[in-house]
Design a protein around this motif. Structure first.
Motif, PDB file in Angstrom:
ATOM      1  N   PHE A 126      41.720  92.056  59.003  1.00  0.00           N
ATOM      2  CA  PHE A 126      40.123  90.736  58.864  1.00  0.00           C
ATOM      3  C   PHE A 126      39.243  91.378  58.536  1.00  0.00           C
ATOM      4  O   PHE A 126      37.557  91.386  58.559  1.00  0.00           O
ATOM      5  N   ASN A 129      37.034  91.157  56.226  1.00  0.00           N
ATOM      6  CA  ASN A 129      35.817  90.137  55.409  1.00  0.00           C
ATOM      7  C   ASN A 129      34.812  90.852  56.042  1.00  0.00           C
ATOM      8  O   ASN A 129      34.001  89.667  55.436  1.00  0.00           O
ATOM      9  N   PHE A 130      33.958  91.685  56.663  1.00  0.00           N
ATOM     10  CA  PHE A 130      32.858  91.552  56.625  1.00  0.00           C
ATOM     11  C   PHE A 130      31.781  92.253  55.124  1.00  0.00           C
ATOM     12  O   PHE A 130      31.298  92.582  54.929  1.00  0.00           O
ATOM     13  N   SER A 132      30.999  90.545  51.687  1.00  0.00           N
ATOM     14  CA  SER A 132      30.492  89.127  51.758  1.00  0.00           C
ATOM     15  C   SER A 132      31.261  89.030  50.098  1.00  0.00           C
ATOM     16  O   SER A 132      30.985  89.964  49.303  1.00  0.00           O
ATOM     17  N   HIS A 133      32.179  87.837  49.890  1.00  0.00           N
ATOM     18  CA  HIS A 133      32.074  88.610  48.387  1.00  0.00           C
ATOM     19  C   HIS A 133      30.712  88.487  47.635  1.00  0.00           C
ATOM     20  O   HIS A 133      31.287  89.152  46.732  1.00  0.00           O
ATOM     21  N   PHE A 429      22.424  87.817  58.367  1.00  0.00           N
ATOM     22  CA  PHE A 429      23.464  87.050  58.956  1.00  0.00           C
ATOM     23  C   PHE A 429      22.286  86.901  60.517  1.00  0.00           C
ATOM     24  O   PHE A 429      22.318  85.770  61.008  1.00  0.00           O
ATOM     25  N   LEU A 430      22.464  88.388  60.921  1.00  0.00           N
ATOM     26  CA  LEU A 430      21.465  88.312  62.659  1.00  0.00           C
ATOM     27  C   LEU A 430      20.649  87.850  62.926  1.00  0.00           C
ATOM     28  O   LEU A 430      20.348  86.651  63.019  1.00  0.00           O
ATOM     29  N   MET A 474      23.087  82.873  71.583  1.00  0.00           N
ATOM     30  CA  MET A 474      23.159  84.687  72.217  1.00  0.00           C
ATOM     31  C   MET A 474      21.757  85.507  72.617  1.00  0.00           C
ATOM     32  O   MET A 474      20.852  84.491  71.807  1.00  0.00           O
ATOM     33  N   PHE A 475      21.971  86.149  72.665  1.00  0.00           N
ATOM     34  CA  PHE A 475      20.924  87.305  72.208  1.00  0.00           C
ATOM     35  C   PHE A 475      19.929  87.491  71.219  1.00  0.00           C
ATOM     36  O   PHE A 475      19.133  87.756  71.339  1.00  0.00           O
ATOM     37  N   GLU A 507      29.238  78.907  71.822  1.00  0.00           N
ATOM     38  CA  GLU A 507      29.247  80.015  72.435  1.00  0.00           C
ATOM     39  C   GLU A 507      28.321  80.199  73.441  1.00  0.00           C
ATOM     40  O   GLU A 507      26.720  79.826  72.533  1.00  0.00           O
TER      41      GLU A 507
ATOM     42  N   SER B 397      33.018  90.093  76.751  1.00  0.00           N
ATOM     43  CA  SER B 397      32.665  91.170  75.356  1.00  0.00           C
ATOM     44  C   SER B 397      31.177  91.609  76.245  1.00  0.00           C
ATOM     45  O   SER B 397      30.443  92.598  76.058  1.00  0.00           O
ATOM     46  N   SER B 425      27.093  95.667  70.868  1.00  0.00           N
ATOM     47  CA  SER B 425      26.888  93.896  70.948  1.00  0.00           C
ATOM     48  C   SER B 425      26.796  93.145  69.506  1.00  0.00           C
ATOM     49  O   SER B 425      27.402  92.347  69.520  1.00  0.00           O
ATOM     50  N   ILE B 426      25.960  94.344  68.808  1.00  0.00           N
ATOM     51  CA  ILE B 426      26.360  93.277  67.337  1.00  0.00           C
ATOM     52  C   ILE B 426      27.871  93.667  66.748  1.00  0.00           C
ATOM     53  O   ILE B 426      28.698  92.203  66.463  1.00  0.00           O
ATOM     54  N   PHE B 429      29.923  90.449  68.062  1.00  0.00           N
ATOM     55  CA  PHE B 429      28.986  89.311  67.598  1.00  0.00           C
ATOM     56  C   PHE B 429      29.429  88.969  66.259  1.00  0.00           C
ATOM     57  O   PHE B 429      30.349  88.190  65.952  1.00  0.00           O
ATOM     58  N   LEU B 430      29.645  90.208  65.921  1.00  0.00           N
ATOM     59  CA  LEU B 430      30.406  89.406  64.005  1.00  0.00           C
ATOM     60  C   LEU B 430      32.324  89.351  64.511  1.00  0.00           C
ATOM     61  O   LEU B 430      32.202  88.658  63.775  1.00  0.00           O
ATOM     62  N   TYR B 431      32.569  90.314  65.414  1.00  0.00           N
ATOM     63  CA  TYR B 431      34.262  89.973  65.675  1.00  0.00           C
ATOM     64  C   TYR B 431      34.290  88.828  66.595  1.00  0.00           C
ATOM     65  O   TYR B 431      35.239  87.389  65.424  1.00  0.00           O
ATOM     66  N   ARG B 432      33.514  87.744  66.891  1.00  0.00           N
ATOM     67  CA  ARG B 432      33.336  86.950  67.483  1.00  0.00           C
ATOM     68  C   ARG B 432      33.485  85.934  66.200  1.00  0.00           C
ATOM     69  O   ARG B 432      34.102  84.655  65.858  1.00  0.00           O
ATOM     70  N   THR B 433      32.443  85.771  65.754  1.00  0.00           N
ATOM     71  CA  THR B 433      32.050  85.011  64.587  1.00  0.00           C
ATOM     72  C   THR B 433      32.914  84.770  63.717  1.00  0.00           C
ATOM     73  O   THR B 433      33.654  84.295  62.926  1.00  0.00           O
ATOM     74  N   SER B 434      34.225  86.218  63.562  1.00  0.00           N
ATOM     75  CA  SER B 434      35.371  86.495  62.204  1.00  0.00           C
ATOM     76  C   SER B 434      36.431  85.697  63.153  1.00  0.00           C
ATOM     77  O   SER B 434      37.071  85.554  62.020  1.00  0.00           O
ATOM     78  N   MET B 474      30.662  81.839  57.374  1.00  0.00           N
ATOM     79  CA  MET B 474      30.535  82.697  56.957  1.00  0.00           C
ATOM     80  C   MET B 474      31.250  83.876  56.562  1.00  0.00           C
ATOM     81  O   MET B 474      32.531  83.684  55.987  1.00  0.00           O
ATOM     82  N   PHE B 475      30.947  84.851  55.048  1.00  0.00           N
ATOM     83  CA  PHE B 475      32.212  85.674  55.186  1.00  0.00           C
ATOM     84  C   PHE B 475      32.519  86.107  56.292  1.00  0.00           C
ATOM     85  O   PHE B 475      34.246  86.174  55.521  1.00  0.00           O
ATOM     86  N   SER B 476      32.536  86.303  56.919  1.00  0.00           N
ATOM     87  CA  SER B 476      33.252  86.825  58.202  1.00  0.00           C
ATOM     88  C   SER B 476      34.656  85.849  58.661  1.00  0.00           C
ATOM     89  O   SER B 476      35.183  86.240  58.864  1.00  0.00           O
TER      90      SER B 476
END
Lengths: 576, 576
Positions: A126, A129-130, A132-133, A429-430, A474-475, A507, B397, B425-426, B429-434, B474-476
C-alpha cells in the motif's frame, strides 16, 4: 496447490500447461526477444554500463519474475527510467567504465531487490499509493526529456555528462565543435526511420496483405532493422576510422553468478537510491500489470508483485545485471503477440542467452548512435504534458505537485525531483486538511435533509446554529474549528444551541478531542448548549470511551433532523 | 489607531494607560522580577552559558515582546525546554565557556527570531498546528526528565555532559567518585525546601493571616530565599575552598548591543536547531497565552504572536542573550499578581537591569547547586506521563506518537525526538487515510436515513449496493476503494446498481478521479450502473468541470433516499 500458488504463482499455471499455449508463448517470446536485444543494449548504455550488462539483466531476472510474479504477461527487464536513475546513483560512487561501477550496479540491483522483497513479505504494498498519479506522470515526463537529452551526446559522438538539464546542456554545448558528422547522420537517419516505421511501415506492410495487427506487431522489429543496417554500414565503410563510436568488443557467453560487493560504505551510499529506484520501478510496473490484467480479467496481487520484482532484481544483482522492472512497451508487445503465461518470459530469457552466446561478435560494428536513436524514440513517447493541463482545470494542488516534480527533476535531477514531488503532495494534503470546508447548514423544506445555507434554499432558526465540518477532526485542523465556532457565536448573539453535524467526521484524534472539550466548556460558560448529530459508529465508540459524552452540555442525536426538531420544540415550549 | 494596533498591539492599550493600572502592573513586575532573577541565572546555566547571559535575555526581549506581542500578560524570557535545546545545538558548534559558544548563542536567538518573524509576516501561524498536542506533551515530559538529569551533575558538583539519557547516565556514573558532599547537601536541602514551600509554606503563611492567594503568590519567592540562604552559607563557611562550585564573578552592568557573528558556516549549522527551537517555543508560548487570554476574554492573534516572539528573539540576539519564549509559571505569576498590560513586562525588564547593575557582586558566592535545585523542582512539574494513559484508551495512533516522542527524546536527544514525533503523527495520519472506513449501508425503516448494515437494523435490496466511504478520496486511498468495490461485486452477482454515497467525501483528487473513471468503466463492462449520491457542493463542481459526470453510466442523486427509491421503482418496473 492453491496454497503453494499463493507464494509461487507459477504453480497455478504450470501444471495445466498445454501444447497450444506453448505455441502461443513461443511466438510471443520470439518477437519480444527481437525487440529486447537492441533495447537491453541501449538501456545498459543509458545506465553507463557495458552493452553486455543489458543482456545479462534480461536473462535471470525474467526467470525469477516468471516464478514469483503475479502477472501472466508482464515482461521484466531493463527500462528507461530505472536506467537513468541507476546512472545518476552510480555516478556518485564510481567512474564509468570501471570495475567498481559495474560492481556498484550489481549491488544497486541487489539492494533494490532486497527492499522490494522486504516490503512484499511485510505486505506493505500500500505504500506505493503515496506516490500520487500526477506526480508519477510528471516524473516520467521529465525523465523522458532528461533521457532524450542525455542521448544526444551519443548522436553527436561527443562525451557529455550530467544528471540534469543545465549540466547536460552546458556539457553538450562545450562538445558542439567536436560533433562527428557520420554519427549525427546515422543517428538522425535511425530516428527518422523509427518514427516513420510507426505509421508508414504499418500501412506499407498492410499493402502486402498483412493484417493490421500483424503489421503493428512486425514493426516492433524496426529497431533490429536499424541495428542490422547500421552494422553493415559501419563495417562496410570503415566508419570506426572516421571517428564513429561503436559498441565494440562484447564478451561472448553467459554471465557468471557471483555475489555483489557488500562494502558497508557502498551499501550506505546506495541504499537511498535503491529504495527510490525500487518504488518508482514498482509503481510503473504495477500500472502496466494492472492495465494488461484488466483486459483478460486476471488479478494482480500488489504484495506478490513486490516479491516477483524483488526476486527479479536480486537475480539481476547476482548475475552481473543492474536494476530491472516491468517495461511498458515490451509487456504490451508480449501481450499483443499472444503470450498466455510467464513461460513466454522464460523462452525470452533463453533467446537472449542464445544471442549472448552467438550474436555478440556481429555487434562489434554497431554504432552507439543507433542505440541512442532507439532510446530517444522510445522515451519521447513517455513525454506527456497533458497532465499539467488536466490537473490545472481539476485541482490546483495536484497541478502544483506535478509542476514541482517536472521542474525540479529537470533542473536538479531524478532523485531530488521525485522526492520533492512526493513531499509536495503530502504537504499540500496536510495543508488542505488543516483548513477544512466548514458549512453552516439548514433544513431543505419537505425533506429531512440539511444542506449548506449558502448553496441551497434552506430553513434555519436564529437560536440554533448547525455547523457541518467536511473533514475528520485532527491535530492539523482542531484550532481552525474552535476559531470558527467562536467567531460564529460572537456574530449571532441569539444562539442558544450549537449542533455539530458529524456526518463527514470519520475520526477525532486526541488533539481534536481537547478542542471539543474546550468548545463545550466555552459554550457552556456563555449559556449555550453543545450538541452532536449523525456521529458515525467508530467515532461514537471512542467519544464514549474517553468520557466526553458525560461532559457534553447537550445531547447526541441520531440524525440531524431529529436534533433540529427536538430543539425547535424545546424552544417553542419555553419562549425566550 | 486601530490600524496601527494591528501591527503594534501596544498601541491599543498604551494611550488609555491609567494610574490604577500602573499600580497593578508595578506590583506584578516586582513579584516577577524576584522570581525571574534566580530563574534567568539557572536557565543560562542549563544552556551552558555564563550566568549574566540569563539576565541579558531578560531585558531587551521583554520590551520587544511588550511592543509587538498580542498577549497582555505573557511573560517572555529564558525557559527550561528552549534552554535545553539551545545547549544541545550549541554543543555541536563550540566548546562551553568560550567566546565562540556565546556568539553562537546570540546567533541562535537571532536566527530563531528571524524565522518566527518571517512566519508571522507570511501569516503561516497555522503551521504550528502540525505539532499535535500529544507529541508536544510527550516532548515536554521527556525534556523535563533530561533537564532534571542534566542538573544532577551540578548537585553532585561534578562535570558531566550529554544530550540524552544514556550519555548523561554514563558520564554521571563516571563522576560518582568525585561527588562533593557539601554541594550535594546544599542541593538536596534547597530541593526539599522548594518542594515544602509549595504546600507547607502556604499554610504556614496563612496562619500569619495572609489570604490564600497572597500566600500562594508569596511562596513564588521561595527560590530567592534559597538563593540568599545559600549565598550566606557559602560565604560564611568558605565553601569555595571545600570544592563547592560557585557562580563566581559576574560582570556588572547592562549588555552591549552588537550584531551576532553571521559566519555562513555557523548559520548553516544553526539553522535547523533555530527552526526547531522557534517552533517548540512558539507552541509552548501560545498555549500559555491562550489559557490566560481565555480567562480574561482577551484574544491571542496567532500571527501577531509570531511577530512578538520573533522580535523578542531578535532583541535577545543583538543584546548578548539566547533564545527566549513565553514561560508558563512566570506568566501565571504575572497574571495572578494582577498584571493588566505588557507595561508590567517593561517594569520587569527595568528590575532585571537594576539587578544586573547592582546585585551581581552578591551573586559571587551563589552555589551552582542552588540553581540546579531550582531547575530540578521547576521542571519536575513538567513531567506528566498521564498523556500516555489517556491516549492509550482513546487512540492507539496518538499513543504510539507520544511513546515514540518520549522514548526517542530520552534515548537520542531533543532534536531527533521532536522530529520523530512530528514524523510519526504525519505518517500515522497518512496510514489511516490510506485505509479509510468503508461501510455498506441500508435504509433505517421509517426514516430517510442510511446507516452501516453491520451496526444497524436496515433494509437493503440485493440488486442495489450502496457503499459509503468515510474519507476524502485521495491518492493514498484511491486503490483501496477500487479493490473494495470489485470485491463486493464479485461476492454478490445480483447487483445491478452501485451507489457511492459521498456524504463524507470532502474532496476527490486527480488520482482518485482516475480511479472513479476506472470503476465506472469496469462496472459498465459488467452491465452495472454506477451512481453517486449526496455529493457535496465543492466536489460536485470539480466533477462537473472535468467531464466525469458526462461519462458516468448512472446518475447523481441529491440524497441517498432519492437514489434508493428511484432505483427501487425502476427495478420494480422491469423485473429481472
Amino acid at each position: 496447490m492453491r496454497k503453494l500458488g499463493r507464494f509461487l504463482p507459477a504453480a497455478t499455471w504450470l501444471p495445466g500447461y498445454s501444447l497450444s499455449v506453448l505455441h502461443k508463448d513461443l511466438l510471443a517470446a520470439l518477437i519480444v526477444t527481437i525487440m529486447l536485444i537492441p533495447q537491453s543494449l541501449a538501456y545498459a548504455l543509458l545506465a553507463g554500463l557495458p552493452a553486455e550488462v543489458g543482456l545479462y539483466a534480461s536473462m535471470a531476472p525474467l526467470v525469477a519474475y516468471a516464478l514469483f510474479g503475479s502477472s501472466r504477461t508482464l515482461s521484466v527487464g531493463p527500462v528507461a527510467v530505472a536506467s537513468l536513475m541507476s546512472a545518476a546513483a552510480l555516478s556518485q560512487v564510481a567512474a564509468q567504465n570501471t570495475a567498481d561501477y559495474l560492481l556498484a550496479a550489481m549491488l544497486l540491483a541487489f539492494l533494490s531487490g532486497l527492499f522490494l522483497l522486504l516490503l512484499g513479505i511485510l505486505r506493505l504494498g500500500f505504500l506505493a499509493n503515496f506516490l500520487s498519479h500526477p506526480v508519477i506522470s510528471g516524473f516520467i515526463t521529465a525523465s523522458g526529456i532528461l533521457i532524450a537529452f542525455s542521448q544526444l551526446k551519443h548522436l553527436m559522438g561527443v562525451t557529455a555528462h550530467g544528471d540534469n538539464l543545465p549540466e547536460l546542456a552546458e556539457s553538450m554545448f562545450a562538445g558542439l565543435a567536436q560533433t562527428n558528422v557520420y554519427s549525427l547522420l546515422i543517428g538522425f537517419a535511425v530516428v527518422l526511420f523509427l518514427f516513420w516505421s510507426r505509421k508508414g511501415a504499418v500501412s506499407l506492410l498492410q499493402r502486402f496483405s498483412l493484417s493490421k495487427n500483424a503489421a503493428a506487431l512486425l514493426v516492433k522489429a524496426a529497431p533490429v532493422v536499424g541495428v542490422i543496417a547500421t552494422i553493415l554500414l559501419a563495417s562496410g565503410f570503415g566508419l570506426e576510422g572516421k571517428g564513429v563510436k561503436l559498441v565494440g568488443e562484447i564478451p561472448s557467453g553467459l554471465p557468471q553468478f557471483m555475489w555483489p560487493n557488500f562494502s558497508l560504505e557502498l551499501v550506505r551510499q546506495l541504499a537511498v537510491p535503491a529504495i527510490m529506484i525500487s518504488i518508482i520501478g514498482y509503481v510503473e510496473s504495477i500500472s502496466v500489470g494492472k492495465t494488461l490484467g484488466a483486459k483478460r480479467r486476471q488479478k494482480i496481487d500488489l504484495n506478490q508483485e513486490l516479491i516477483g520484482l524483488g526476486s527479479a532484481n536480486i537475480a539481476s544483482g547476482v548475475s552481473g545485471g543492474f536494476p530491472v522492472t516491468g517495461g511498458f512497451s515490451r509487456s504490451v508487445v508480449n501481450f499483443d503477440a499472444g503470450a498466455e503465461t510467464q513461460m513466454a518470459s522464460i523462452f525470452t530469457a533463453v533467446g537472449i542467452a542464445l544471442a549472448a552466446m552467438f550474436l555478440t561478435p556481429f555487434l562489434y560494428y554497431l554504432p552507439k548512435a543507433t542505440l541512442a536513436a532507439t532510446i530517444i524514440v522510445a522515451v519521447l513517447s513517455l513525454v506527456d504534458f497533458s497532465i499539467l493541463k488536466k490537473t490545472w482545470h481539476y485541482s490546483p494542488s495536484d497541478f502544483f505537485a506535478v509542476l514541482t516534480t517536472i521542474v525540479v527533476t529537470l533542473l536538479f535531477g531524478v532523485e531530488i525531483g521525485v522526492s520533492c514531488g512526493v513531499l509536495a503532495s503530502i504537504v499540500l494534503f496536510l495543508y488542505r486538511t488543516s483548513k477544512p470546508h466548514i458549512a453552516e447548514v439548514g433544513l431543505v423544506e419537505g425533506t429531512e435533509h440539511f444542506r449548506n445555507i449558502q448553496r441551497h434554499q434552506v430553513r434555519t432558526l436564529p437560536q440554533i446554529l448547525t455547523i457541518r465540518v467536511d473533514e475528520s477532526l485532527m491535530f492539523s485542523n482542531a484550532a481552525f474549528l474552535e476559531e470558527r465556532i467562536y467567531g460564529d457565536i460572537a456574530a449571532t448573539p441569539e444562539v442558544r444551541h450549537v449542533i455539530l453535524m458529524c456526518s463527514a467526521i470519520n475520526e477525532i484524534d486526541w488533539s481534536a478531542l481537547e478542542s471539543l472539550e474546550a468548545i463545550n466548556e466555552q459554550l457552556q460558560a456563555s449559556g449555550i448548549c453543545f450538541h452532536l448529530s449523525e456521529v458515525k459508529g467508530p467515532v461514537m465508540d471512542s467519544l464514549a470511551r474517553c468520557g466526553f459524552l458525560d461532559e457534553l452540555s447537550g445531547k447526541v442525536y441520531f440524525t440531524q433532523y431529529q436534533a433540529f426538531t427536538a430543539l425547535r420544540e424545546q424552544l417553542d415550549g419555553c419562549p425566550p
